[in-house]
Design a protein around this motif. Structure first.
Motif, mmCIF file in Angstrom:
data_model
loop_
_atom_site.group_PDB
_atom_site.id
_atom_site.type_symbol
_atom_site.label_atom_id
_atom_site.label_comp_id
_atom_site.label_asym_id
_atom_site.label_seq_id
_atom_site.Cartn_x
_atom_site.Cartn_y
_atom_site.Cartn_z
ATOM 1 N N MET A 1 0.826 -1.201 0.000
ATOM 2 C CA MET A 1 0.000 0.000 0.000
ATOM 3 C C MET A 1 0.869 1.264 0.000
ATOM 4 S SD MET A 1 -3.111 -0.966 2.582
ATOM 5 C CE MET A 1 -4.091 -2.427 2.304
ATOM 6 N N LYS A 2 1.939 1.236 0.815
ATOM 7 C CA LYS A 2 2.842 2.381 0.839
ATOM 8 C C LYS A 2 3.488 2.588 -0.540
ATOM 9 C CE LYS A 2 3.980 2.151 5.758
ATOM 10 N NZ LYS A 2 5.053 1.912 6.757
ATOM 11 N N TYR A 3 3.835 1.490 -1.199
ATOM 12 C CA TYR A 3 4.424 1.580 -2.536
ATOM 13 C C TYR A 3 3.448 2.260 -3.505
ATOM 14 C CZ TYR A 3 8.110 -1.790 -1.217
ATOM 15 O OH TYR A 3 9.170 -2.417 -0.640
ATOM 16 N N ILE A 4 2.199 1.865 -3.449
ATOM 17 C CA ILE A 4 1.184 2.400 -4.365
ATOM 18 C C ILE A 4 0.923 3.878 -4.082
ATOM 19 C CG2 ILE A 4 -1.251 2.225 -5.016
ATOM 20 C CD1 ILE A 4 -0.906 -0.858 -4.471
ATOM 21 N N GLU A 6 3.030 6.020 -2.733
ATOM 22 C CA GLU A 6 4.210 6.774 -3.154
ATOM 23 C C GLU A 6 4.270 6.897 -4.676
ATOM 24 O OE1 GLU A 6 7.260 9.144 -1.791
ATOM 25 O OE2 GLU A 6 5.850 7.956 -0.597
ATOM 26 N N THR A 7 3.923 5.843 -5.389
ATOM 27 C CA THR A 7 3.925 5.872 -6.848
ATOM 28 C C THR A 7 2.891 6.865 -7.371
ATOM 29 O OG1 THR A 7 4.633 3.563 -6.940
ATOM 30 C CG2 THR A 7 3.656 4.473 -8.930
ATOM 31 N N SER A 8 1.700 6.887 -6.732
ATOM 32 C CA SER A 8 0.671 7.843 -7.111
ATOM 33 C C SER A 8 1.142 9.268 -6.880
ATOM 34 C CB SER A 8 -0.600 7.577 -6.306
ATOM 35 O OG SER A 8 -1.538 8.607 -6.479
ATOM 36 N N LYS A 9 1.864 9.471 -5.808
ATOM 37 C CA LYS A 9 2.364 10.810 -5.472
ATOM 38 C C LYS A 9 3.353 11.324 -6.516
ATOM 39 C CE LYS A 9 5.097 13.068 -1.829
ATOM 40 N NZ LYS A 9 5.768 12.826 -0.519
ATOM 41 N N HIS A 10 4.281 10.458 -6.947
ATOM 42 C CA HIS A 10 5.330 10.872 -7.892
ATOM 43 C C HIS A 10 4.935 10.669 -9.359
ATOM 44 C CE1 HIS A 10 8.468 11.630 -4.892
ATOM 45 N NE2 HIS A 10 7.973 10.577 -4.224
ATOM 46 N N GLN A 11 3.879 9.872 -9.588
ATOM 47 C CA GLN A 11 3.442 9.535 -10.952
ATOM 48 C C GLN A 11 4.600 8.991 -11.796
ATOM 49 O OE1 GLN A 11 1.456 13.135 -12.377
ATOM 50 N NE2 GLN A 11 -0.498 12.287 -11.666
ATOM 51 N N ALA A 30 6.046 -5.507 -7.253
ATOM 52 C CA ALA A 30 5.131 -5.499 -6.098
ATOM 53 C C ALA A 30 3.758 -4.979 -6.497
ATOM 54 C CB ALA A 30 5.715 -4.643 -4.985
ATOM 55 N N ILE A 31 3.725 -3.897 -7.276
ATOM 56 C CA ILE A 31 2.438 -3.322 -7.681
ATOM 57 C C ILE A 31 1.720 -4.256 -8.643
ATOM 58 C CG2 ILE A 31 1.368 -1.421 -8.958
ATOM 59 C CD1 ILE A 31 3.455 0.430 -7.725
ATOM 60 N N LYS A 32 2.478 -4.876 -9.540
ATOM 61 C CA LYS A 32 1.890 -5.833 -10.472
ATOM 62 C C LYS A 32 1.261 -7.005 -9.726
ATOM 63 C CE LYS A 32 1.163 -7.193 -14.738
ATOM 64 N NZ LYS A 32 0.261 -6.436 -15.619
ATOM 65 N N SER A 33 1.924 -7.432 -8.655
ATOM 66 C CA SER A 33 1.414 -8.542 -7.834
ATOM 67 C C SER A 33 0.084 -8.176 -7.183
ATOM 68 C CB SER A 33 2.456 -8.913 -6.764
ATOM 69 O OG SER A 33 1.952 -9.902 -5.901
ATOM 70 N N VAL A 34 -0.023 -6.925 -6.707
ATOM 71 C CA VAL A 34 -1.275 -6.465 -6.103
ATOM 72 C C VAL A 34 -2.384 -6.436 -7.151
ATOM 73 C CG1 VAL A 34 -2.446 -4.522 -4.990
ATOM 74 C CG2 VAL A 34 -0.129 -5.120 -4.303
ATOM 75 N N GLU A 35 -2.087 -5.932 -8.327
ATOM 76 C CA GLU A 35 -3.078 -5.854 -9.389
ATOM 77 C C GLU A 35 -3.591 -7.241 -9.770
ATOM 78 O OE1 GLU A 35 -1.910 -1.869 -11.924
ATOM 79 O OE2 GLU A 35 -0.697 -3.684 -12.253
ATOM 80 N N GLU A 36 -2.666 -8.197 -9.868
ATOM 81 C CA GLU A 36 -3.070 -9.563 -10.236
ATOM 82 C C GLU A 36 -3.885 -10.202 -9.122
ATOM 83 O OE1 GLU A 36 0.581 -11.494 -11.111
ATOM 84 O OE2 GLU A 36 0.794 -10.575 -13.112
ATOM 85 N N LEU A 60 -6.885 3.777 -3.654
ATOM 86 C CA LEU A 60 -6.000 4.686 -2.931
ATOM 87 C C LEU A 60 -6.688 5.309 -1.715
ATOM 88 C CD1 LEU A 60 -3.074 5.714 -3.304
ATOM 89 C CD2 LEU A 60 -4.050 7.767 -4.325
ATOM 90 N N LYS A 61 -7.982 5.600 -1.831
ATOM 91 C CA LYS A 61 -8.727 6.187 -0.706
ATOM 92 C C LYS A 61 -8.646 5.295 0.524
ATOM 93 C CE LYS A 61 -12.691 6.563 -2.714
ATOM 94 N NZ LYS A 61 -14.133 6.811 -2.925
ATOM 95 N N TYR A 62 -8.877 4.007 0.321
ATOM 96 C CA TYR A 62 -8.865 3.066 1.444
ATOM 97 C C TYR A 62 -7.437 2.770 1.897
ATOM 98 C CZ TYR A 62 -13.759 2.411 0.243
ATOM 99 O OH TYR A 62 -15.098 2.629 -0.010
ATOM 100 N N ALA A 63 -6.523 2.690 0.929
ATOM 101 C CA ALA A 63 -5.132 2.382 1.276
ATOM 102 C C ALA A 63 -4.542 3.469 2.161
ATOM 103 C CB ALA A 63 -4.302 2.221 0.000
#
Length: 304
Positions: A1-4, A6-11, A30-36, A60-63
């Motif tokens: 969740m922290k990875y996602i 941070e990625t949203s923040k920096h785009q 890691a993000i690909k694993s969450v998506e799958e 992202l709202k819930y994360a």
């Protein structure tokens, strides 16, 4: 969740990986694993970077909320490492237990500490100590109930350590019809309402007071000491026990009348005052210090 987050923040995977001090491939995997795992796409990927999809915005709202709560939980317990003193005591509504806690607090010459006192019914005191919510429990037990209480304590792996045996007093206001008596009998009290603590449990041995079943024609049940004090001050009620705080020094109590403590006549059985603790757990430094203050205060009462 922290990875996602941070990625949203920096785009950008590359910028986010730098901020997180991990490799870009680790982040992307890691993000690909969450998506799958969830069966959704969190980010639109292109040469300019990444942007959140509709599902990604919802996720992202819930994360963010979950990560925030997680960080708060971590901070709460990590900060405990820097609190040199932690202590909690649960007690029946006994003024000397509160006075001892006040003395303990006054002597804590520390920048940080985490201490607590809880005034509550007898069964709550026992539960608090049994579940480690409090290290000590302060109980005043009528002589007739001491054996049954000890049996209850053993079932919770608790022990009762007696500090003193106290005499019961009748507490009335200075304008009460019985105020001029040097001692008061049960017969004297029969016409007047008895103010008693509501234990929320139908077992007489759980009270810190002495219950007299022939006096049950007029009962006033209360849940805290302030209410009991107000009733005794303002009405021809009475209370029975080893102590009842009397504060007549400030403007809120001015003119309300002093509360008198008059010995209960022909009542030889004492109240057993002591503390309960877990059998398997040694007392902390603060617990021992608190008990020294309690023993000193109770000695003064016992001499009266």
């Amino acid at each position: 969740m922290k990875y996602i987050i941070e990625t949203s923040k920096h785009q950008s995977f590359s910028e986010a990986s730098k901020a997180l001090f991990i490799s870009q491939s680790t982040l992307s995997t890691a993000i690909k694993s969450v998506e799958e795992s969830l069966g959704i796409i969190l980010f639109h990927r292109n040469n300019r970077g990444v942007t959140l999809t509709y599902d990604g915005e919802d996720y992202l709202k819930y994360a963010k909320e979950i990560v925030y709560q997680s960080e708060q939980l971590e901070q709460r317990y990590q900060s405990r490492k820097y609190l040199p003193m932690r202590f909690s005591v649960s007690t029946q509504r006994l003024p000397f237990a509160v006075r001892s806690f006040t003395k303990l607090t006054s002597d804590l010459n520390l920048d940080t500490y985490d201490i607590a006192i809880r005034e509550c019914p007898t069964y709550s005191v026992i539960h608090d100590v049994a579940t480690h919510r409090s290290e000590l429990g302060i109980l005043s037990i009528h002589n007739s109930y001491i054996s049954s209480i000890k049996k209850v304590l053993v079932s919770y792996n608790l022990c009762f350590n007696e500090i003193s045996q106290l005499k019961p007093y009748v507490f009335i206001n200075s304008l009460h019809p019985l105020a001029t008596k040097k001692s008061i009998s049960l017969e004297d009290l029969e016409p007047y309402p008895f103010v008693t603590y509501d234990q929320k449990i139908d077992l007489s041995h759980f009270t810190e007071e002495i219950l007299f079943y022939k006096l049950l024609n007029r009962n006033i049940h209360v849940s805290d000491r302030c209410t009991k004090i107000a009733l005794v001050r303002n009405c021809n009620c009475f209370s029975i026990g080893p102590d009842l705080t009397n504060s007549n020094a400030d403007i809120f109590h001015k003119g309300l009348g002093e509360i008198l403590a008059i010995p209960l006549k022909n009542f030889p059985e004492p109240l057993h005052l002591g503390y309960i603790s877990l059998i398997s757990q040694p007392l902390s430094k603060l617990s021992k210090q608190y008990l020294r203050y309690l023993e000193s205060d109770v000695k003064t009462i016992a001499k009266l």
